[in-house]
Design an enzyme around this catalytic site. Structure first.
Site, PDB file in Angstrom:
ATOM      1  N   ALA A   1       0.857  -1.175   0.000  1.00  0.00           N
ATOM      2  CA  ALA A   1       0.000   0.000   0.000  1.00  0.00           C
ATOM      3  C   ALA A   1       0.897   1.231   0.000  1.00  0.00           C
ATOM      4  O   ALA A   1       2.018   1.177   0.503  1.00  0.00           O
ATOM      5  CB  ALA A   1      -0.846  -0.008   1.271  1.00  0.00           C
TER       6      ALA A   1
ATOM      7  N   GLU B   1       4.302  -5.698   7.210  1.00  0.00           N
ATOM      8  CA  GLU B   1       3.551  -4.661   7.915  1.00  0.00           C
ATOM      9  C   GLU B   1       3.992  -4.427   9.356  1.00  0.00           C
ATOM     10  O   GLU B   1       3.966  -3.299   9.849  1.00  0.00           O
ATOM     11  CB  GLU B   1       2.048  -4.980   7.890  1.00  0.00           C
ATOM     12  CG  GLU B   1       1.352  -4.620   6.576  1.00  0.00           C
ATOM     13  CD  GLU B   1       1.510  -5.676   5.493  1.00  0.00           C
ATOM     14  OE1 GLU B   1       2.337  -6.587   5.660  1.00  0.00           O
ATOM     15  OE2 GLU B   1       0.808  -5.592   4.466  1.00  0.00           O
TER      16      GLU B   1
ATOM     17  N   GLY C   1       0.183  -4.867   0.734  1.00  0.00           N
ATOM     18  CA  GLY C   1      -1.037  -4.826  -0.064  1.00  0.00           C
ATOM     19  C   GLY C   1      -0.847  -5.424  -1.454  1.00  0.00           C
ATOM     20  O   GLY C   1      -1.810  -5.881  -2.079  1.00  0.00           O
TER      21      GLY C   1
ATOM     22  N   GLU D   1      -1.293  -8.977  -0.886  1.00  0.00           N
ATOM     23  CA  GLU D   1      -2.711  -9.170  -0.557  1.00  0.00           C
ATOM     24  C   GLU D   1      -3.573  -9.139  -1.825  1.00  0.00           C
ATOM     25  O   GLU D   1      -4.589  -9.830  -1.917  1.00  0.00           O
ATOM     26  CB  GLU D   1      -3.165  -8.115   0.467  1.00  0.00           C
ATOM     27  CG  GLU D   1      -2.557  -8.383   1.848  1.00  0.00           C
ATOM     28  CD  GLU D   1      -2.778  -7.244   2.821  1.00  0.00           C
ATOM     29  OE1 GLU D   1      -2.394  -6.103   2.484  1.00  0.00           O
ATOM     30  OE2 GLU D   1      -3.338  -7.471   3.907  1.00  0.00           O
TER      31      GLU D   1
HETATM   32  C1  3H9 Z   1       0.731  -2.217   3.431  1.00  0.00           C
HETATM   33  O1  3H9 Z   1       0.799  -2.705   2.343  1.00  0.00           O
HETATM   34  C2  3H9 Z   1      -0.498  -2.201   4.268  1.00  0.00           C
HETATM   35  C3  3H9 Z   1      -1.605  -3.098   3.812  1.00  0.00           C
HETATM   36  O2  3H9 Z   1      -1.415  -4.394   4.304  1.00  0.00           O
HETATM   37  C4  3H9 Z   1      -2.913  -2.659   4.396  1.00  0.00           C
HETATM   38  C5  3H9 Z   1      -3.531  -1.436   3.815  1.00  0.00           C
HETATM   39  C6  3H9 Z   1      -4.874  -1.126   4.407  1.00  0.00           C
HETATM   40  N1  3H9 Z   1       4.551   3.520  -0.080  1.00  0.00           N
HETATM   41  O3  3H9 Z   1      13.110   1.737  -0.944  1.00  0.00           O
HETATM   42  P1  3H9 Z   1      13.373   2.404  -2.242  1.00  0.00           P
HETATM   43  C7  3H9 Z   1       9.059   4.794  -2.195  1.00  0.00           C
HETATM   44  S1  3H9 Z   1       2.035  -1.436   4.165  1.00  0.00           S
HETATM   45  C8  3H9 Z   1       4.979   4.705  -0.491  1.00  0.00           C
HETATM   46  O4  3H9 Z   1      14.397   3.466  -2.278  1.00  0.00           O
HETATM   47  P2  3H9 Z   1      14.445  -0.057  -3.290  1.00  0.00           P
HETATM   48  C9  3H9 Z   1      10.285   5.114  -1.359  1.00  0.00           C
HETATM   49  O5  3H9 Z   1       9.978   6.030  -0.344  1.00  0.00           O
HETATM   50  C10 3H9 Z   1       3.304  -1.453   2.953  1.00  0.00           C
HETATM   51  N2  3H9 Z   1       6.217   4.902  -1.018  1.00  0.00           N
HETATM   52  O6  3H9 Z   1      13.697   1.334  -3.395  1.00  0.00           O
HETATM   53  C11 3H9 Z   1      11.227   5.687  -2.404  1.00  0.00           C
HETATM   54  O7  3H9 Z   1      10.825   7.006  -2.649  1.00  0.00           O
HETATM   55  P3  3H9 Z   1      11.902   8.140  -3.032  1.00  0.00           P
HETATM   56  C12 3H9 Z   1       4.025  -2.732   2.938  1.00  0.00           C
HETATM   57  C13 3H9 Z   1       7.014   3.849  -1.119  1.00  0.00           C
HETATM   58  O8  3H9 Z   1      14.525  -0.595  -4.655  1.00  0.00           O
HETATM   59  C14 3H9 Z   1      10.893   4.870  -3.667  1.00  0.00           C
HETATM   60  O9  3H9 Z   1       9.584   4.332  -3.434  1.00  0.00           O
HETATM   61  N3  3H9 Z   1       5.156  -2.612   2.048  1.00  0.00           N
HETATM   62  C15 3H9 Z   1       6.617   2.579  -0.708  1.00  0.00           C
HETATM   63  O10 3H9 Z   1      15.685   0.075  -2.469  1.00  0.00           O
HETATM   64  C16 3H9 Z   1      11.853   3.742  -3.924  1.00  0.00           C
HETATM   65  O11 3H9 Z   1      11.968   2.957  -2.746  1.00  0.00           O
HETATM   66  C17 3H9 Z   1       6.374  -2.240   2.485  1.00  0.00           C
HETATM   67  O12 3H9 Z   1       6.591  -2.008   3.648  1.00  0.00           O
HETATM   68  C18 3H9 Z   1       5.319   2.431  -0.166  1.00  0.00           C
HETATM   69  N4  3H9 Z   1       4.845   1.242   0.225  1.00  0.00           N
HETATM   70  O13 3H9 Z   1      13.470  -0.998  -2.469  1.00  0.00           O
HETATM   71  C19 3H9 Z   1       7.434  -2.166   1.437  1.00  0.00           C
HETATM   72  N5  3H9 Z   1       7.634   1.699  -0.938  1.00  0.00           N
HETATM   73  O14 3H9 Z   1      12.524   7.660  -4.310  1.00  0.00           O
HETATM   74  C20 3H9 Z   1       8.157  -0.866   1.521  1.00  0.00           C
HETATM   75  C21 3H9 Z   1       8.612   2.412  -1.493  1.00  0.00           C
HETATM   76  O15 3H9 Z   1      11.060   9.344  -3.178  1.00  0.00           O
HETATM   77  N6  3H9 Z   1       9.127  -0.702   0.464  1.00  0.00           N
HETATM   78  N7  3H9 Z   1       8.275   3.708  -1.601  1.00  0.00           N
HETATM   79  O16 3H9 Z   1      12.852   8.185  -1.886  1.00  0.00           O
HETATM   80  C22 3H9 Z   1      10.307  -1.368   0.425  1.00  0.00           C
HETATM   81  O17 3H9 Z   1      10.624  -2.204   1.260  1.00  0.00           O
HETATM   82  C23 3H9 Z   1      11.268  -0.997  -0.675  1.00  0.00           C
HETATM   83  O18 3H9 Z   1      10.869   0.239  -1.189  1.00  0.00           O
HETATM   84  C24 3H9 Z   1      11.351  -1.998  -1.847  1.00  0.00           C
HETATM   85  C25 3H9 Z   1      12.235  -1.381  -2.977  1.00  0.00           C
HETATM   86  C26 3H9 Z   1      12.007  -3.298  -1.348  1.00  0.00           C
HETATM   87  C27 3H9 Z   1      10.018  -2.302  -2.426  1.00  0.00           C
END
Ligand code: 3H9
Length: 702
Positions: A63, A125, A102, A105
């Site tokens: 999400a 999460e 998400g 999900e």
């Molecule tokens: C969820 O899903 C809740 C649901 O269960 C329920 C809902 C009701 N949102 O990390 P990076 C941005 S909770 C917004 O540098 P990488 C990040 O800030 C979510 N922004 O790349 C960055 O922005 P900027 C569960 C996000 O290749 C850019 O994308 N998911 C999100 O080193 C690039 O990211 C997670 O917790 C996000 N969800 O790593 C996963 N994700 O360029 C969180 C990323 O402006 N994300 N951004 O600085 C990650 O772990 C890593 O980003 C990922 C890529 C491994 C995907």
């Protein structure tokens, strides 16, 4: 506005593609696009099956976390997932990159799942203080069993495709083109007359989900997520999947999930998620800023710091030359590094070939002429200003033009060090934290003349060696950010409270219970009490500040109680054992020092201990912010979380202050000012923001 979700139909198969760089984080536009595409595909008589996939470097990574602050706009996740799961036409999804939160999900609400061999899947999460609130707590147990679901969610790190296949999370691993394979599979399902296979209609396998398993999971959470509430919330939600219908379970998941999103814990963890990424954004520097080409790195000094730094660079593929004129020290360093790689292999973290290859990137020399061809040198000798000046004059002579000269000093004035060279624009501070190959934090200290090119290079290098690098300036600020706050707030108060009647163990426990990785005295014994004493002496701080100022620390240092390495510090240690043991001799030193100073010891509450230590940090942090030593308050939070063990779930000292309310913090600091005098003078920014009802996160440099 064009939708990030597109629909195409070919040969009876509808392909729904999500395309929102960089990571396809699911926001309102994606949900609306999915809903629209599915409504069309379901209604279209020409469509027999539907395929869902994502464009770009990854499947949906979750999400969009920023939506948690603003609220999730319609359509909601369940509206979309009900539509997908409810489709009478089979729905196949194909994953690549990381299918997280998400994103996963979404996949759970599809009927059939495949992925390429490199894909990873996870529900991280809990690391954000929330639960998988878009059906994950209800559908994952139905698909892979309650025990495996909880293990996967508590594990946080995504699992590999082969493991996901083994668990039944995905049906197949695809070789070759993912899209083609998914379409071919959808056609096969149609040909075989296979209809939907809805996760929500499955029965949860509860095998192994017993009290012993729950106790084990709670123990794990107590270790990895100490002090956090989300793990208990998760267990409650997953528990419901075993007793409730899908709809009731989802409703409860929604209630529990909303409470989690509204918690301080989650706000703090989300703040740190973004702060960790934002530190790399440096005003005036972008992709177009030229960089210095760095592939070989010299390290001067083969002590603990030097060898940790060498390992960090070699692990990232740099060639490293360690120079130390003391041959014996160099040999000892070589052995320590060899032992480190052997232990990596023994623990299964590296294979033998990779370890040998990486260790071979490091060479050892006694002659500093070896630095003639390196692209950057990092000086890591002990803190002696005159010595460092001599070293930098020499490095300037030996190193090729344009090579970066970095110092690992933690307290000295980098402008003065740079001034002895003819290339002050190439001089920078790289303050690593010990052990340098493990600790995530790197303070990059910008000296007055450091060029943008060199700064940008340092930021890039830090990312490659997997550090959270925070740029701090200006070079002349004592102790930069972390050590300055530690010395002028946190440990100063802890030391004084010993004289006032708190015990060593009480302070450590109060701080540990607040969530720090360890209390200040355990930390001092680990780092070396002599190190702290040396800093206090060589910087003139001890002489400049009226008593009591680190009186207990200094007394212990004088008594040779230098910490764990001597078996005696704030605690006593038995040979070969790091467990701290209370030592009455320390109580005596404290009592006699208190008597000499005329301080009458009395009881101090744990709450006062926490407030004085943490508010001391905050007050100094507010000064640092106002001086412009960092770009934003989140930089200070990142420093304290990644370098000093501040509890992540409290968001760092500045975010914690925002949560407590700056008016509350200010009132307490002002009361301490009355009680203890000028060490507690409220920082002007704290006072101003408290009056204006602002938060530190509102502050912008410049
Ligand atoms: C969820 O899903 C809740 C649901 O269960 C329920 C809902 C009701 N949102 O990390 P990076 C941005 S909770 C917004 O540098 P990488 C990040 O800030 C979510 N922004 O790349 C960055 O922005 P900027 C569960 C996000 O290749 C850019 O994308 N998911 C999100 O080193 C690039 O990211 C997670 O917790 C996000 N969800 O790593 C996963 N994700 O360029 C969180 C990323 O402006 N994300 N951004 O600085 C990650 O772990 C890593 O980003 C990922 C890529 C491994 C995907």
């Amino acid at each position: 506005m064009t939708s990030p979700v597109s629909l195409s139909v070919e040969d009876g198969i509808a392909v729904v593609t999500i395309d929102q760089p960089p990571v396809n984080a699911i926001n309102q536009a994606i949900r609306a696009g999915l809903k629209d595409s599915f409504e069309k595909a379901i209604a279209d008589p020409a469509v027999a099956a539907i395929v869902v996939l994502a464009a770009g470097r990854t499947y949906m990574a979750g999400a969009d976390i920023t939506e948690f602050d603003t609220g999730v706009g319609a359509p909601g996740y369940h509206d979309v997932f009900r539509l997908i799961e409810g489709s009478d036409k089979p729905v196949v999804t194909a994953m690549h990159g990381t299918a997280l939160g998400g994103g996963l999900e979404t996949a759970l609400s599809c009927h059939y799942r495949c992925a390429d061999a490199k894909a990873r899947m996870g529900l991280p999460e809990l690391s954000l203080g929330i639960i998988p609130g878009a059906g994950g707590t209800q559908r994952l147990p139905r698909l892979i069993g309650a025990k495996a679901a909880v293990e996967m969610i508590f594990g946080i790190a995504p699992i590999k495709a082969d493991k996901a296949h083994e668990l039944g999370l995905i049906d197949r691993i695809v070789e070759g083109d993912l899209k083609e394979a998914a379409i071919a599979w959808a056609k096969q399902l149609v040909a075989e007359g296979k209809g939907p296979r809805r996760t929500g209609e499955m029965k949860v396998d509860t095998t192994g989900y017993d009290d012993a398993f729950l106790a084990e999971m709670r123990k794990l959470a107590g270790k990895r997520m100490r002090g956090q509430e989300a793990p208990e919330r998760l267990l409650e939600a997953v528990g419901n999947s075993m007793t409730m219908s899908l709809e009731d379970g989802l409703a409860e998941e929604g209630r529990i999930g909303d409470e989690a999103i509204a918690s301080d814990e989650s706000a703090a963890l989300r703040h740190i998620f973004f702060a960790e990424r934002e530190v790399a954004r440096i005003p005036g520097i972008d992709k177009s800023t030229p960089r210095v080409e760095v592939s070989t790195v010299g390290i001067l000094g083969s002590g603990t710091m030097g060898n940790g730094i060498a390992i960090a660079f070699a692990n990232a593929g740099y060639s490293v030359k360690i120079v130390d004129t003391a041959e014996a020290a160099l040999q000892a360093c070589e052995k320590r590094i060899a032992d480190n790689y052997a232990s990596q292999v023994a623990r299964g973290r590296m294979n033998e070939e990779k370890a040998a290859e990486t260790a071979a990137l490091i060479s050892y020399e006694t002659d500093d002429n070896a630095f003639a061809d390196v692209d950057m040198v990092i000086e890591a000798v002990f803190e002696n200003f005159d010595l460092k000046k001599q070293i930098f004059a020499r490095l300037d002579e030996v190193c090729k033009p344009g090579a970066i000269l970095a110092t690992n000093t933690s307290t000295l004035n980098i402008d003065d060090i740079a001034a002895v060279t003819k290339r002050p624009e190439s001089v920078i501070g790289l303050h690593f934290f010990s052990p340098a190959h493990i600790m995530k934090l790197l303070e990059i200290v910008r000296a007055e003349k450091t060029s943008k090119e060199v700064l940008a290079t340092a930021v890039d290098i830090a990312r490659r060696i997997r550090k959270v690098a925070v740029v701090v300036g200006i070079g002349s600020t004592f102790g930069f950010v972390g050590n300055r706050m530690m010395i002028h707030g946190y440990i100063r108060e802890a030391d004084q409270m010993l004289l006032e009647g708190a015990s060593v163990a009480q302070i450590d426990k109060a701080i540990y219970d607040f969530g720090f990785a360890m209390g200040p005295w355990t930390m001092n014994d680990t780092a070396g009490v002599d190190v702290m004493c040396k800093v206090l002496d060589t910087t003139g701080l001890a002489a400049a500040n009226p008593e009591p100022f680190y009186n207990v620390t200094r007394k212990l240092g004088e008594a040779g109680r230098v910490g764990q390495k001597a078996g005696l510090g704030f605690y006593r240690y038995e040979e070969g054992n790091r467990a701290p043991i209370h030592d009455p001799a320390v109580d005596e030193i404290i009592a006699s020092e208190a008597a000499r100073l005329g301080i009458e010891p009395g009881p101090i509450s744990d709450e006062e201990i926490r407030k004085r230590c943490v508010y001391g940090l905050i007050n100094e942090g507010a000064r640092i912010l106002e001086e412009g030593t960092v770009y934003r308050s989140g930089d200070i939070d990142a420093i304290w979380i990644f370098g000093y063990g501040f509890p992540r779930f409290r968001g760092g000292p500045m975010f914690y202050a925002d949560l407590v309310g700056l008016d509350n913090v200010y009132n307490t600091v002002a009361a301490y000012h009355q009680r203890f005098g000028d060490t507690w003078k409220p920082a002007p920014l704290l006072e101003k923001f408290a009056r204006e009802g602002k938060r530190f996160s509102d502050w912008k440099a410049g």
